[in-house]
Each structure stands twice: as C-alpha cells, then as structure tokens.
Design an enzyme around this catalytic site. Structure first.
Site, PDB file in Angstrom:
ATOM      1  N   SER A  26      30.686 -78.393 -41.603  1.00 49.47           N
ATOM      2  CA  SER A  26      30.140 -79.204 -40.509  1.00 49.47           C
ATOM      3  C   SER A  26      29.575 -80.495 -41.077  1.00 49.47           C
ATOM      4  CB  SER A  26      29.034 -78.439 -39.792  1.00 49.47           C
ATOM      5  OG  SER A  26      28.306 -79.335 -38.979  1.00 49.47           O
ATOM      6  N   HIS A  50      34.424 -79.394 -38.888  1.00 49.03           N
ATOM      7  CA  HIS A  50      33.650 -79.180 -37.655  1.00 49.03           C
ATOM      8  C   HIS A  50      32.814 -80.425 -37.380  1.00 49.03           C
ATOM      9  CE1 HIS A  50      31.611 -76.452 -34.761  1.00 49.03           C
ATOM     10  NE2 HIS A  50      30.477 -77.044 -35.129  1.00 49.03           N
ATOM     11  N   ASP A  52      30.032 -82.030 -34.889  1.00 48.44           N
ATOM     12  CA  ASP A  52      29.012 -81.674 -33.893  1.00 48.44           C
ATOM     13  C   ASP A  52      28.661 -82.884 -33.041  1.00 48.44           C
ATOM     14  OD1 ASP A  52      28.334 -78.894 -34.317  1.00 48.44           O
ATOM     15  OD2 ASP A  52      27.644 -79.511 -36.299  1.00 48.44           O
ATOM     16  N   MET A  54      26.380 -84.219 -30.099  1.00 43.83           N
ATOM     17  CA  MET A  54      25.133 -83.895 -29.370  1.00 43.83           C
ATOM     18  C   MET A  54      24.744 -85.096 -28.516  1.00 43.83           C
ATOM     19  SD  MET A  54      22.938 -82.068 -32.348  1.00 43.83           S
ATOM     20  CE  MET A  54      23.670 -80.913 -33.507  1.00 43.83           C
ATOM     21  N   HIS A  83      32.741 -79.697 -31.563  1.00 40.00           N
ATOM     22  CA  HIS A  83      31.794 -78.834 -30.848  1.00 40.00           C
ATOM     23  C   HIS A  83      30.960 -79.736 -29.946  1.00 40.00           C
ATOM     24  CE1 HIS A  83      28.001 -76.047 -31.405  1.00 40.00           C
ATOM     25  NE2 HIS A  83      28.381 -76.168 -30.144  1.00 40.00           N
ATOM     26  N   MET A  85      28.209 -80.385 -27.671  1.00 38.90           N
ATOM     27  CA  MET A  85      26.910 -79.970 -27.128  1.00 38.90           C
ATOM     28  C   MET A  85      26.495 -81.029 -26.131  1.00 38.90           C
ATOM     29  SD  MET A  85      25.373 -78.602 -30.734  1.00 38.90           S
ATOM     30  CE  MET A  85      26.678 -79.368 -31.689  1.00 38.90           C
ATOM     31  N   MET A 153      27.192 -68.856 -31.221  1.00 36.35           N
ATOM     32  CA  MET A 153      26.160 -69.591 -31.968  1.00 36.35           C
ATOM     33  C   MET A 153      25.208 -68.605 -32.638  1.00 36.35           C
ATOM     34  SD  MET A 153      26.777 -72.800 -31.776  1.00 36.35           S
ATOM     35  CE  MET A 153      25.304 -73.371 -32.635  1.00 36.35           C
ATOM     36  N   ASP A 191      28.598 -70.155 -36.028  1.00 34.59           N
ATOM     37  CA  ASP A 191      28.068 -71.478 -36.378  1.00 34.59           C
ATOM     38  C   ASP A 191      26.543 -71.428 -36.401  1.00 34.59           C
ATOM     39  OD1 ASP A 191      27.564 -74.185 -36.636  1.00 34.59           O
ATOM     40  OD2 ASP A 191      28.301 -74.731 -34.641  1.00 34.59           O
ATOM     41  N   SER A 214      24.822 -77.102 -44.018  1.00 36.26           N
ATOM     42  CA  SER A 214      23.971 -77.259 -45.205  1.00 36.26           C
ATOM     43  C   SER A 214      24.517 -76.540 -46.418  1.00 36.26           C
ATOM     44  CB  SER A 214      22.575 -76.691 -44.935  1.00 36.26           C
ATOM     45  OG  SER A 214      22.174 -76.973 -43.652  1.00 36.26           O
TER      46      SER A 214
HETATM   47  C1  DX5 Z   1      24.025 -76.783 -34.828  1.00 35.00           C
HETATM   48  C2  DX5 Z   1      25.451 -77.157 -35.114  1.00 35.00           C
HETATM   49  C3  DX5 Z   1      25.973 -76.599 -36.356  1.00 35.00           C
HETATM   50  C4  DX5 Z   1      25.276 -77.065 -37.608  1.00 35.00           C
HETATM   51  C5  DX5 Z   1      25.241 -75.938 -38.596  1.00 35.00           C
HETATM   52  O1  DX5 Z   1      23.695 -77.224 -33.551  1.00 35.00           O
HETATM   53  O2  DX5 Z   1      26.285 -76.717 -34.062  1.00 35.00           O
HETATM   54  O3  DX5 Z   1      27.360 -76.837 -36.480  1.00 35.00           O
HETATM   55  O4  DX5 Z   1      25.900 -78.149 -38.221  1.00 35.00           O
HETATM   56  O5  DX5 Z   1      24.468 -76.304 -39.652  1.00 35.00           O
HETATM   57  P1  DX5 Z   1      23.992 -75.270 -40.760  1.00 35.00           P
HETATM   58  O6  DX5 Z   1      25.205 -74.686 -41.360  1.00 35.00           O
HETATM   59  O7  DX5 Z   1      23.179 -76.105 -41.676  1.00 35.00           O
HETATM   60  O8  DX5 Z   1      23.174 -74.219 -40.034  1.00 35.00           O
HETATM   61 ZN    ZN Z   2      28.474 -76.828 -34.389  1.00 32.07          ZN
END
Ligand code: DX5
Ligand code: ZN
Length: 241
Positions: A26, A50, A52, A54, A83, A85, A153, A191, A214
């Site tokens: 990600s 991936h 994200d 938001m 993804h 959000m 999730m 995820d 991370s």
């Molecule tokens: C959280 C995201 C994840 C995030 C995961 O809202 O959807 O994809 O990047 O990050 P880690 O692996 O650090 O939990």
């Molecule tokens: Zn995600």
C-alpha cells in the site's frame, strides 16, 4: 524521462490459481514525494499495488485521487488495486478507470452496492467490495456473487500503521464458506496491520491477497519484506490445507 508504460493487465481481476497468493504493497506508507521511486522498490517482487483513496468524508483523512493514479500509471505495469474510501465512489469510477485503475473496491457501508458493482463491471474494472471492522458480514453477503474481490478490513480505515484487529477475520471464514457453498470465485483480501505475523492468521482463514503498507514501505528492505509476508502466508495456507 520515465519509460512510457501502461496497464499490462486485461480487464477485470486476474484469477488467482489454486494456492496462489498476492501481496499488495500500500503506497499510503510510501514517500508521496517520490511515489514512482517507491513503487520501483517493490515491482520486481509482486505485481499488485494498493492505492488508498480517502475523501475526508467517509474517513477523516485525505490522500490521492485520479490525477495521482494517472501520474503513476506510466511508471509501472503493476495491477492497480484502488481502495475507494469515499462516500460517493460512483461519481469517480469512470475517472479512476481512465486514469489507469485495474480494479476498484467500494465500501458496502456507502450503499448502492449493486449499481456500483454494475458500473465497475461495465468499465472493465475488477469489482471489489469492502467491509469495515464494525460492519457485520451479513451486509456483504447478498453481493458476494457480484464481486471479484472481497476486502475484509482488519483496522478502521483512514490511517496506516494501526494494529491488526483479530476479531475482524472471523468474517473470512463466513466468506469462504459462502463462496464454497455457492461455487463463487472471489478473492478474499485483508488490509490493515498486515505483516509477517498477521498475514498467516488471515491466510489460514482463506485470505489470498494481503495489503501491507508500513510493513513494506517502512522497512529498510521493502523487497525482502514482501517476500517474507508472502512466505509466511504461503506456509499458513499449506498447513491449513
Ligand atoms: C487504511 C488503508 C490501508 C493502509 C494499511 O485505511 O486502507 O490500506 O495503507 O496500512 P498498514 O499496512 O500500515 O496497516
Ligand atoms: Zn486500503
């Protein structure tokens, strides 16, 4: 000058062969000032990425949108797993598709799931549905036959680097049972807080795609981290068979 590259995947979600697993790094945990360079660190070891998205409404954070997806597209042929959000993903599916997304995943919590799935299908995108930790599995159950990917999730969405919520993965068992019962080919993805320790937990319950932010990009050796997560998950799959 970046080499001109485009999508190398054909429409929809590639079917995983039996026993095949994917780690999807990600980029939320990557250096946004050097996205192409960060992606280059993992592209030799996995072919999924991936992204994200938001919107500051569905989650209390803002990240990237179609322009960033389009800017990254020429730099890699990786499968772009977006993804979303967002409270209004339907307003942006076409833009994500044009920008080079390969699949989009929308949250079941925003409603209009059937319409959104049909629109993703029409656009040739892989069709993904996401379930938040506090949302019961039953909210997604009616739609399992419409989707290619179900994302469970394992943290509350909105931020990276949170702790894996083990209680969320019980939904994997329900999804796997339903998929078997109804003979559906759906890829189960997890995820949030995924690393070498938690990926096997999800893998043993049926997850086949592992999003890791991370654990990959905050590591001194992202390639090695992807390999390790993949190996740990594979091991759990072979033991649980
Ligand atoms: C959280 C995201 C994840 C995030 C995961 O809202 O959807 O994809 O990047 O990050 P880690 O692996 O650090 O939990
Ligand atoms: Zn995600």
């Amino acid at each position: 000058m970046a080499q001109q590259r485009t999508r190398t995947h054909s429409g929809g979600l590639p079917r995983l062969a039996a026993g095949e697993l994917k780690v999807a790094p990600s980029v939320l945990a990557a250096d946004f000032g050097n996205l192409a360079g960060e992606v280059a660190k993992v592209e030799g070891v996995t072919d999924w990425l991936h992204l994200d998205v938001m919107d500051g409404h569905f989650v209390p954070n803002i990240t990237i949108g179609p322009p960033v997806v389009a800017s990254l597209r020429p730099h890699t042929g990786m499968f772009f797993d977006c993804h979303l959000m967002m409270t209004n993903p339907g307003d942006f599916l076409e833009a994500f598709s044009s920008a080079g997304a390969d699949s989009c995943s929308v949250h079941v919590e925003v409603g209009d799931t059937e319409v959104l799935c049909a629109e993703m299908r029409r656009l040739g995108l892989g069709v993904g549905l996401v379930v938040n930790p506090e949302t019961p599995y039953e909210a997604a159950e009616p739609y399992l036959g419409l989707v290619d990917l179900l994302l469970i999730m394992t943290v509350h969405p909105g931020f990276g680097n949170q702790s894996f919520m083990p209680e969320a993965v019980t939904k994997l068992t329900k999804a796997r049972d339903q998929a078997e019962r109804e003979n559906l080919r759906v890829t189960l993805q997890v995820d949030g807080g995924i690393d070498e320790q938690t990926a096997p937990v999800a893998a043993s319950l049926g997850a086949r795609c592992f999003v890791a932010g991370s654990a990959v990009f905050h590591s001194p050796d992202p390639t090695d981290s992807v390999r390790r997560i993949h190996a740990a998950a594979s091991e759990a799959v072979s033991v649980s068979r």
